[in-house]
Design an enzyme around this catalytic site. Structure first.
Site, PDB file in Angstrom:
ATOM      1  N   GLU A   1      -5.142  16.872 -11.021  1.00 26.40           N
ATOM      2  CA  GLU A   1      -5.830  17.222 -12.267  1.00 26.40           C
ATOM      3  C   GLU A   1      -7.340  17.251 -12.080  1.00 26.40           C
ATOM      4  O   GLU A   1      -8.098  16.680 -12.869  1.00 26.40           O
ATOM      5  CB  GLU A   1      -5.440  16.202 -13.349  1.00 26.40           C
ATOM      6  CG  GLU A   1      -5.436  16.795 -14.734  1.00 26.40           C
ATOM      7  CD  GLU A   1      -4.807  15.864 -15.774  1.00 26.40           C
ATOM      8  OE1 GLU A   1      -3.639  15.499 -15.591  1.00 26.40           O
ATOM      9  OE2 GLU A   1      -5.494  15.524 -16.732  1.00 26.40           O
TER      10      GLU A   1
ATOM     11  N   GLU B   1       8.549  17.553 -25.410  1.00 32.63           N
ATOM     12  CA  GLU B   1       7.986  18.011 -24.128  1.00 32.63           C
ATOM     13  C   GLU B   1       8.552  19.389 -23.763  1.00 32.63           C
ATOM     14  O   GLU B   1       7.864  20.204 -23.154  1.00 32.63           O
ATOM     15  CB  GLU B   1       8.266  16.993 -23.013  1.00 32.63           C
ATOM     16  CG  GLU B   1       7.733  15.585 -23.266  1.00 32.63           C
ATOM     17  CD  GLU B   1       6.200  15.449 -23.140  1.00 32.63           C
ATOM     18  OE1 GLU B   1       5.520  16.435 -22.796  1.00 32.63           O
ATOM     19  OE2 GLU B   1       5.694  14.344 -23.412  1.00 32.63           O
TER      20      GLU B   1
ATOM     21  N   HIS C   1      -1.274  15.832 -26.312  1.00 34.45           N
ATOM     22  CA  HIS C   1      -1.208  14.435 -25.868  1.00 34.45           C
ATOM     23  C   HIS C   1      -2.460  13.623 -26.189  1.00 34.45           C
ATOM     24  O   HIS C   1      -2.403  12.396 -26.259  1.00 34.45           O
ATOM     25  CB  HIS C   1      -0.904  14.365 -24.369  1.00 34.45           C
ATOM     26  CG  HIS C   1       0.536  14.651 -24.052  1.00 34.45           C
ATOM     27  ND1 HIS C   1       1.151  15.830 -24.396  1.00 34.45           N
ATOM     28  CD2 HIS C   1       1.493  13.893 -23.439  1.00 34.45           C
ATOM     29  CE1 HIS C   1       2.415  15.792 -23.998  1.00 34.45           C
ATOM     30  NE2 HIS C   1       2.651  14.626 -23.428  1.00 34.45           N
TER      31      HIS C   1
ATOM     32  N   ARG D   1      -3.743  21.169 -14.317  1.00 32.83           N
ATOM     33  CA  ARG D   1      -2.715  20.213 -14.746  1.00 32.83           C
ATOM     34  C   ARG D   1      -3.005  19.617 -16.127  1.00 32.83           C
ATOM     35  O   ARG D   1      -2.079  19.220 -16.837  1.00 32.83           O
ATOM     36  CB  ARG D   1      -2.591  19.107 -13.695  1.00 32.83           C
ATOM     37  CG  ARG D   1      -1.475  18.155 -14.016  1.00 32.83           C
ATOM     38  CD  ARG D   1      -1.131  17.240 -12.867  1.00 32.83           C
ATOM     39  NE  ARG D   1      -0.002  16.404 -13.254  1.00 32.83           N
ATOM     40  CZ  ARG D   1       0.736  15.695 -12.434  1.00 32.83           C
ATOM     41  NH1 ARG D   1       0.480  15.717 -11.155  1.00 32.83           N
ATOM     42  NH2 ARG D   1       1.743  14.966 -12.872  1.00 32.83           N
TER      43      ARG D   1
ATOM     44  N   LYS E   1       6.444  22.968 -14.609  1.00 31.69           N
ATOM     45  CA  LYS E   1       5.665  21.795 -14.192  1.00 31.69           C
ATOM     46  C   LYS E   1       5.402  21.821 -12.688  1.00 31.69           C
ATOM     47  O   LYS E   1       4.281  21.538 -12.242  1.00 31.69           O
ATOM     48  CB  LYS E   1       6.383  20.500 -14.594  1.00 31.69           C
ATOM     49  CG  LYS E   1       5.587  19.280 -14.176  1.00 31.69           C
ATOM     50  CD  LYS E   1       5.711  18.113 -15.075  1.00 31.69           C
ATOM     51  CE  LYS E   1       4.684  17.058 -14.667  1.00 31.69           C
ATOM     52  NZ  LYS E   1       4.853  15.802 -15.357  1.00 31.69           N
TER      53      LYS E   1
ATOM     54  N   HIS F   1       7.246   8.182 -27.498  1.00 34.08           N
ATOM     55  CA  HIS F   1       6.177   9.058 -27.013  1.00 34.08           C
ATOM     56  C   HIS F   1       6.364  10.492 -27.531  1.00 34.08           C
ATOM     57  O   HIS F   1       5.432  11.120 -28.032  1.00 34.08           O
ATOM     58  CB  HIS F   1       6.158   9.025 -25.482  1.00 34.08           C
ATOM     59  CG  HIS F   1       5.184   9.986 -24.871  1.00 34.08           C
ATOM     60  ND1 HIS F   1       3.829   9.896 -25.087  1.00 34.08           N
ATOM     61  CD2 HIS F   1       5.383  11.083 -24.089  1.00 34.08           C
ATOM     62  CE1 HIS F   1       3.227  10.890 -24.441  1.00 34.08           C
ATOM     63  NE2 HIS F   1       4.146  11.620 -23.833  1.00 34.08           N
TER      64      HIS F   1
ATOM     65  N   LYS G   1       2.763  11.398 -11.479  1.00 30.84           N
ATOM     66  CA  LYS G   1       1.873  10.537 -12.266  1.00 30.84           C
ATOM     67  C   LYS G   1       2.623   9.244 -12.539  1.00 30.84           C
ATOM     68  O   LYS G   1       3.687   9.252 -13.165  1.00 30.84           O
ATOM     69  CB  LYS G   1       1.505  11.194 -13.597  1.00 30.84           C
ATOM     70  CG  LYS G   1       0.305  12.091 -13.509  1.00 30.84           C
ATOM     71  CD  LYS G   1      -0.172  12.482 -14.892  1.00 30.84           C
ATOM     72  CE  LYS G   1      -1.332  13.430 -14.791  1.00 30.84           C
ATOM     73  NZ  LYS G   1      -1.733  13.958 -16.111  1.00 30.84           N
TER      74      LYS G   1
ATOM     75  N   ARG H   1       0.811  -1.229   0.000  1.00 31.54           N
ATOM     76  CA  ARG H   1       0.000   0.000   0.000  1.00 31.54           C
ATOM     77  C   ARG H   1       0.838   1.270   0.000  1.00 31.54           C
ATOM     78  O   ARG H   1       0.376   2.331   0.397  1.00 31.54           O
ATOM     79  CB  ARG H   1      -0.979   0.029   1.168  1.00 31.54           C
ATOM     80  CG  ARG H   1      -1.946  -1.135   1.151  1.00 31.54           C
ATOM     81  CD  ARG H   1      -3.211  -0.845   1.917  1.00 31.54           C
ATOM     82  NE  ARG H   1      -4.076  -2.002   1.851  1.00 31.54           N
ATOM     83  CZ  ARG H   1      -4.047  -3.001   2.736  1.00 31.54           C
ATOM     84  NH1 ARG H   1      -3.204  -2.950   3.743  1.00 31.54           N
ATOM     85  NH2 ARG H   1      -4.853  -4.006   2.609  1.00 31.54           N
TER      86      ARG H   1
ATOM     87  N   ASN I   1      -1.045  18.425 -20.879  1.00 29.08           N
ATOM     88  CA  ASN I   1      -1.317  17.416 -21.911  1.00 29.08           C
ATOM     89  C   ASN I   1      -1.513  18.016 -23.289  1.00 29.08           C
ATOM     90  O   ASN I   1      -2.100  17.366 -24.170  1.00 29.08           O
ATOM     91  CB  ASN I   1      -2.557  16.606 -21.518  1.00 29.08           C
ATOM     92  CG  ASN I   1      -2.205  15.541 -20.507  1.00 29.08           C
ATOM     93  OD1 ASN I   1      -1.193  14.868 -20.644  1.00 29.08           O
ATOM     94  ND2 ASN I   1      -3.015  15.408 -19.485  1.00 29.08           N
TER      95      ASN I   1
ATOM     96  N   HIS J   1      -1.459  10.171 -27.659  1.00 24.41           N
ATOM     97  CA  HIS J   1      -1.797   8.873 -27.058  1.00 24.41           C
ATOM     98  C   HIS J   1      -2.578   8.011 -28.043  1.00 24.41           C
ATOM     99  O   HIS J   1      -2.408   6.788 -28.095  1.00 24.41           O
ATOM    100  CB  HIS J   1      -2.600   9.073 -25.771  1.00 24.41           C
ATOM    101  CG  HIS J   1      -1.769   9.615 -24.638  1.00 24.41           C
ATOM    102  ND1 HIS J   1      -2.313  10.144 -23.494  1.00 24.41           N
ATOM    103  CD2 HIS J   1      -0.422   9.710 -24.483  1.00 24.41           C
ATOM    104  CE1 HIS J   1      -1.336  10.543 -22.687  1.00 24.41           C
ATOM    105  NE2 HIS J   1      -0.188  10.289 -23.257  1.00 24.41           N
TER     106      HIS J   1
HETATM  107  N1  GLY Z   1       2.786  14.648 -18.247  1.00 26.32           N
HETATM  108  C1  GLY Z   1       1.655  15.395 -17.831  1.00 26.32           C
HETATM  109  C2  GLY Z   1       1.494  15.452 -16.356  1.00 26.32           C
HETATM  110  O1  GLY Z   1       2.371  15.029 -15.630  1.00 26.32           O
HETATM  111  O2  GLY Z   1       0.497  15.945 -15.885  1.00 26.32           O
END
Ligand code: GLY
Length: 364
Positions: free
Chosen positions: A235, A185, A249, A242, A225, A266, A143, A121, A246, A253
């Site tokens: 997010e 990025e 993205h 947040r 960031k 990516h 993330k 956990r 993206n 994706h």
């Molecule tokens: N890569 C996008 C984020 O970390 O929110």
């Protein structure tokens, strides 16, 4: 080389530092402190990184540490390797005091973080990113996760690292294709948040791993960031927040999912996605038509694609976008730009417009 000051990701009792200068010494210091406190230590890495950087771990005090070496590549971010990594820890009876270090790029960082979030956990984890992409993006912000055949990053957890150690000289062994992928990025931050930064990137001739300005550029990305993550860690903001990280993205994706993981790095998919996000912003009347030339020039000058390598089916790409985590109430949510350097979330985009955009990059 001038000293680059560390940053803090301001998350109250889960705040953590990002080291830029002399990072491996900071790492060595922290490893020694963990050992002194009687903590056990494990490292997850990949075979390519361990071969390219054979001395880093020993220099940082990891001698005699159990290392799990995973295959490199996006396919490692899967349920299969997640299970294998958990069994590695359980097989050695690692306890809750175990500190897990991720030494590698985004795949290793995301998988390790999710293992750390899940095992017993939750155990502590630390990021030692070795790719440009992981330095400027995935190692920061917590993330973590893996892919499913149905889509990218569909399983995971928010689990912040305890520290991030960025040593840009490790990039000197990074293949140029991977360096270029990381630049997607970097460009993204200029487009979504900081026009001056975008302009600076336009001025830089060719950025390489040995460029003197690289460490400051990486820090600038991490600072943007860190600020966005501190404001909207999970997010959940109704708009903006947040999700803005993206930019490009949703498209990227979908490309990775439909082409098959590993066909595009990516960052390569993000290059195409940034082109599409710019075109979308123009179609929505949010930015000037001339911005597409600026965006495409910068993306292509960094060695990234702006169109598909081979046609992909629009139906599959549209279906993949339906599974995007940003979507709300069954409707597609995109990140677009209301000005270059200023991203917004945009709902209710007409599917026919998105299909038309896909055609411009060679989807059929
Ligand atoms: N890569 C996008 C984020 O970390 O929110």
């Amino acid at each position: 080389m001038s000293t680059i000051a560390p940053l803090t990701v301001e998350l109250a009792d889960r705040a953590y530092p990002i080291h830029f200068s002399d990072s491996l010494n900071a790492l060595k210091h922290d490893v020694a402190a963990l050992r002194a406190a009687g903590r056990s230590i494990r490292v997850f890495s990949d075979a390519k990184v361990l071969a390219a950087q054979p001395d880093v771990l020993a220099q940082a005090g990891f001698e005699d540490t159990e290392i799990l070496s995973l295959p490199s590549g996006e396919k490692t971010k899967s349920v299969e390797f997640f299970s294998q990594a958990l069994s590695f820890l359980a097989g050695q009876s690692a306890n809750r005091d175990c500190a897990l270090f991720a030494f590698g790029g985004g795949v290793i960082g995301d998988l390790s973080g999710y293992v750390a979030a899940s095992y017993l956990r939750g155990i502590d984890f630390y990021q030692i990113p070795t790719t440009l992409l992981s330095m400027v993006d995935s190692s920061v912000g917590g993330k973590t996760g893996i892919n499913l055949p149905e889509g990218k990053n569909l399983v995971g957890a928010f689990w912040q690292p305890k520290a991030v150690y960025i040593e840009t000289r490790l990039l000197e062994t990074l293949p140029s294709r991977e360096f270029a992928a990381g630049m997607a990025e970097v460009i993204k931050y200029g487009m979504l948040y900081d026009l001056d930064f975008f302009k600076e990137l336009e001025q830089v001739n060719t950025l390489t791993a040995s460029s003197p300005e690289l460490a400051a550029i990486v820090r600038r990305c991490c600072a943007i960031k860190a600020e966005i993550v501190a404001d909207d860690e999970k997010e959940t903001a109704a708009s903006g927040g947040r999700a803005l990280l993206n930019l490009g993205h949703t498209f990227a994706h979908a490309i990775e999912n439909v082409a098959g993981y590993g066909q595009y790095l990516h960052g390569e998919a993000v290059g195409i996605g940034l082109n599409l996000a710019t075109q979308l912003s123009i179609e929505l009347g949010q930015i000037d038509a001339s911005d597409i030339t600026r965006a495409k020039n910068l993306i292509e000058r960094c060695g990234l694609p702006t169109v598909l390598k081979t046609p992909l089916p629009i139906s599959g790409l549209m279906a993949a976008m339906q599974r995007d985590k940003k979507n709300r109430g069954g409707k597609l949510r995109f990140v677009s730009m209301q000005a270059l350097g200023q991203a917004v979330t945009t709902d209710g985009v007409d599917a026919a417009l998105v299909e038309a955009l896909w055609k411009t990059v060679g989807a059929a």
